[in-house]
Scaffold this active site. Sequence first.
Site, PDB file in Angstrom:
ATOM      1  N   THR A 290      26.664  35.399  61.956  1.00  0.00           N
ATOM      2  CA  THR A 290      26.738  34.755  60.639  1.00  0.00           C
ATOM      3  C   THR A 290      25.716  35.480  59.756  1.00  0.00           C
ATOM      4  OG1 THR A 290      25.211  33.053  61.467  1.00  0.00           O
ATOM      5  CG2 THR A 290      27.540  32.479  61.398  1.00  0.00           C
TER       6      THR A 290
ATOM      7  N   THR B 182      24.535  30.265  64.244  1.00  0.00           N
ATOM      8  CA  THR B 182      23.787  29.473  63.258  1.00  0.00           C
ATOM      9  C   THR B 182      24.661  29.276  62.024  1.00  0.00           C
ATOM     10  OG1 THR B 182      21.737  30.430  64.073  1.00  0.00           O
ATOM     11  CG2 THR B 182      21.658  29.413  61.886  1.00  0.00           C
TER      12      THR B 182
ATOM     13  N   ASN C 265      13.290  27.565  62.420  1.00  0.00           N
ATOM     14  CA  ASN C 265      12.995  28.937  62.012  1.00  0.00           C
ATOM     15  C   ASN C 265      12.220  28.976  60.695  1.00  0.00           C
ATOM     16  OD1 ASN C 265      13.994  30.172  64.242  1.00  0.00           O
ATOM     17  ND2 ASN C 265      15.880  30.918  63.310  1.00  0.00           N
TER      18      ASN C 265
ATOM     19  N   GLN D 252      -0.436  34.705  63.825  1.00  0.00           N
ATOM     20  CA  GLN D 252      -0.889  36.092  63.905  1.00  0.00           C
ATOM     21  C   GLN D 252      -0.611  36.761  62.555  1.00  0.00           C
ATOM     22  OE1 GLN D 252      -2.187  37.998  66.648  1.00  0.00           O
ATOM     23  NE2 GLN D 252      -2.313  39.584  65.083  1.00  0.00           N
TER      24      GLN D 252
ATOM     25  N   CYS E 295      16.698  36.995  62.805  1.00  0.00           N
ATOM     26  CA  CYS E 295      16.803  35.553  62.537  1.00  0.00           C
ATOM     27  C   CYS E 295      15.988  35.061  61.342  1.00  0.00           C
ATOM     28  CB  CYS E 295      16.385  34.769  63.772  1.00  0.00           C
ATOM     29  SG  CYS E 295      17.711  34.642  64.964  1.00  0.00           S
TER      30      CYS E 295
ATOM     31  N   LYS F 287      17.074  36.216  57.802  1.00  0.00           N
ATOM     32  CA  LYS F 287      18.421  35.706  57.501  1.00  0.00           C
ATOM     33  C   LYS F 287      18.413  34.180  57.307  1.00  0.00           C
ATOM     34  CE  LYS F 287      21.393  35.233  61.117  1.00  0.00           C
ATOM     35  NZ  LYS F 287      22.070  33.951  61.195  1.00  0.00           N
TER      36      LYS F 287
HETATM   37  C1  UDX Z   1      13.068  34.013  66.417  1.00  0.00           C
HETATM   38  C2  UDX Z   1      12.762  32.600  66.947  1.00  0.00           C
HETATM   39  O1  UDX Z   1      11.467  32.574  67.551  1.00  0.00           O
HETATM   40  C3  UDX Z   1      13.834  32.160  67.927  1.00  0.00           C
HETATM   41  O2  UDX Z   1      13.591  30.816  68.348  1.00  0.00           O
HETATM   42  C4  UDX Z   1      15.195  32.245  67.240  1.00  0.00           C
HETATM   43  O3  UDX Z   1      16.224  31.881  68.105  1.00  0.00           O
HETATM   44  C5  UDX Z   1      15.429  33.660  66.728  1.00  0.00           C
HETATM   45  O4  UDX Z   1      14.356  34.061  65.861  1.00  0.00           O
HETATM   46  P1  UDX Z   1      12.777  36.510  67.333  1.00  0.00           P
HETATM   47  O5  UDX Z   1      13.394  36.942  66.050  1.00  0.00           O
HETATM   48  O6  UDX Z   1      13.240  37.124  68.597  1.00  0.00           O
HETATM   49  O7  UDX Z   1      12.954  34.921  67.521  1.00  0.00           O
HETATM   50  O8  UDX Z   1      11.225  36.816  67.215  1.00  0.00           O
HETATM   51  P2  UDX Z   1       9.828  36.020  67.160  1.00  0.00           P
HETATM   52  O9  UDX Z   1       9.073  36.308  68.379  1.00  0.00           O
HETATM   53  O10 UDX Z   1       9.995  34.610  66.772  1.00  0.00           O
HETATM   54  O11 UDX Z   1       9.113  36.820  65.952  1.00  0.00           O
HETATM   55  C6  UDX Z   1       9.743  36.937  64.675  1.00  0.00           C
HETATM   56  C7  UDX Z   1       8.912  37.805  63.764  1.00  0.00           C
HETATM   57  O12 UDX Z   1       7.724  37.155  63.368  1.00  0.00           O
HETATM   58  C8  UDX Z   1       8.475  39.152  64.357  1.00  0.00           C
HETATM   59  O13 UDX Z   1       8.633  40.163  63.375  1.00  0.00           O
HETATM   60  C9  UDX Z   1       7.008  38.963  64.664  1.00  0.00           C
HETATM   61  O14 UDX Z   1       6.279  40.169  64.607  1.00  0.00           O
HETATM   62  C10 UDX Z   1       6.593  38.013  63.548  1.00  0.00           C
HETATM   63  N1  UDX Z   1       5.442  37.181  63.877  1.00  0.00           N
HETATM   64  C11 UDX Z   1       5.511  36.288  64.896  1.00  0.00           C
HETATM   65  C12 UDX Z   1       4.272  37.310  63.134  1.00  0.00           C
HETATM   66  O15 UDX Z   1       4.188  38.105  62.191  1.00  0.00           O
HETATM   67  N2  UDX Z   1       3.214  36.502  63.442  1.00  0.00           N
HETATM   68  C13 UDX Z   1       3.264  35.595  64.439  1.00  0.00           C
HETATM   69  O16 UDX Z   1       2.239  34.907  64.648  1.00  0.00           O
HETATM   70  C14 UDX Z   1       4.443  35.484  65.199  1.00  0.00           C
END
Ligand code: UDX
Length: 429
Positions: A85, A120, A205, A248, A257, A260
Site C-alpha cells: 500500500t 496497512t 508507527n 536515538q 514504514c 509512508k
Molecule cells: C518499523 C516499526 O518498528 C515496525 O513495527 C513496523 O512494522 C515497520 O516499521 P522498521 O522500518 O523495520 O520497523 O525499522 P525501525 O527499527 O523501527 O526503525 C525505523 C527508522 O527509525 C530507522 O531509519 C532507524 O534508523 C530510525 N530510528 C529508530 C531512529 O532514528 N532513532 C531511534 O531511536 C530508532
Amino acid sequence: MLVSVIGAGYVGLVAACCLANSGHRVKCVEHDRSKCEMLAGGLLPFYEEGLGDLLARGVKGGKLSFSTEIESIKNTEIIIVAVGTPSRPDGKVDLGQIFGVMTDISELATEPVTLIMKSTVPPGLGLQLQKRFLFQKSGKIAYVSNPEFLREGRAVKDWYQPERIVVGAETPEAVETVKSLYSDIEAPFCVMDISSAEMVKYASNAFLATKISFINEIANLCELVGADIIPVARAVGMDGRIGGSFLQAGLGYGGSCFPKDTKGLDFISTLNGHTFNLLKAVIEVNARQRILAVRKLSRLLDSLCGKKIAILGLSFKPGTDDTRESPSLDIIRMLGDEGAEVTAYDPMAVLRQNAGPLPEFTLCGDPLAALTSSHAAVITTEWREFLDMDWEKAWKIMSPPRVILDGRNCLDPHKIKSLGFQYAGMGRA
Ligand code: UDX
C-alpha cells in the site's frame, strides 16, 4: 491449517515462511514470475536474518509453495492479504493492489474462509471493502484486520515473539480462527473492531516516529545551549512512562514504514477534516534533520563545492539491505547539488528500483576505498563495521581537514578526536 498468502513482499514472505514453519500448509501467491521462481527454488530476493533457512525448510518439506496463479487461493481456510500500500507523492495511500486482490477474492474464494488483512490500510477501509467486494458473500467470508509490527532485520524474531497480536473482527468465530493460526505464539491478543485495529498500526508507527523527531529536536536544542543529547536521552528514557527505546537522535527515520505511514495518517486526517498538527511537525522535523546535517558539514568544510565526501552507510538502518527512504540517499543528493564529489560504502545495501531514482555517487567495495582522499566522512548508518574500523588508517588516507560527521552518534568522540579528526555528532556537546 491450509493458508494462502497473497503478496511475497517483506510482510507476506515472513508470514508465509513462519506459518509453514509452524506446521501450516502455505501457498504463497506472487504475480512477479521471476521472484516466484526464485522463491520456489528456496532463494530469498532480499536479506532478512533467519528467513532464508525457514524458506528453504518450508519449500523442501513441502509445507510452502509459490505460485503466480491467484486461482490457488481456492479451497484454503485462510487468505492472508499482504500486498503493498505505497504512498503517492501527496501522501495518499495507493490502494490499487488491495482493490485488485479483493476483486479476485470475491470471485475466486471458496467459502467459508477467513480473510486476514495484513497490509496497512486506512482506518475504516475494512468495512468499506466488505460492503464493496464481499456483500454477496456476507457471512461466508469473515474479514479480519490483523496488522503486523515486524521490524526489518528482526522480523522472524518479531513474528514469534510479538508484544501483542491485534485482531479486529466482527465475530467470535473469526477471532478463534486467528487464535488457532497463531496457537504456537505466546502473546496477549488485543481484540477489537476492524477500524480500531487498522488505527492501531498507524498510531503505533506515528508515535514511534514522534519519539524520534522529538529527541532530534531536543538534540538540535542541545547543540545550541551546549548540552549533550547522549546523557540527556539516557536519563529521559529511564522514566518508565517515557521508555528508553526510539530516543536515538541522529539523521531521523527512513525505511518502508515510518515515512509512508506518517504521511498516510496525515493525509487520512485531512481527508476526515482533522488537522494533525503534531504529526505534520514530526514529518517536517524528520525531513529537516537531513538538511541540517548537510548544512553542518558545509559549515565545517567552509563550502561543499569541490570537496570529496565519503558516505558510510546506505541502508536505512543496520541489519538490512533495504535503502528505501534512507537518509543517506537524500544526503548524497544534496551534497551533489552543492558540487561535492561523493563516494559511498555499505556492507549490505542493495540499490533496488523501488528505492526511487538514485543520486550520483561512486559505490566502493570497502570503507577505506570510499574514504581515500576524502575531506570528510558522514556516518549515515550505524553498522558495527564502522565502529570497529581502523580509524587511524582512515586518518592517514583522508585529506585535511578530515571531518567526521557522525550522523548516528555511534562513534566514540574522544577516540576520534584523539586521532586528529574534527568530530561532529548530532546534538553532542
Ligand atoms: C518499523 C516499526 O518498528 C515496525 O513495527 C513496523 O512494522 C515497520 O516499521 P522498521 O522500518 O523495520 O520497523 O525499522 P525501525 O527499527 O523501527 O526503525 C525505523 C527508522 O527509525 C530507522 O531509519 C532507524 O534508523 C530510525 N530510528 C529508530 C531512529 O532514528 N532513532 C531511534 O531511536 C530508532
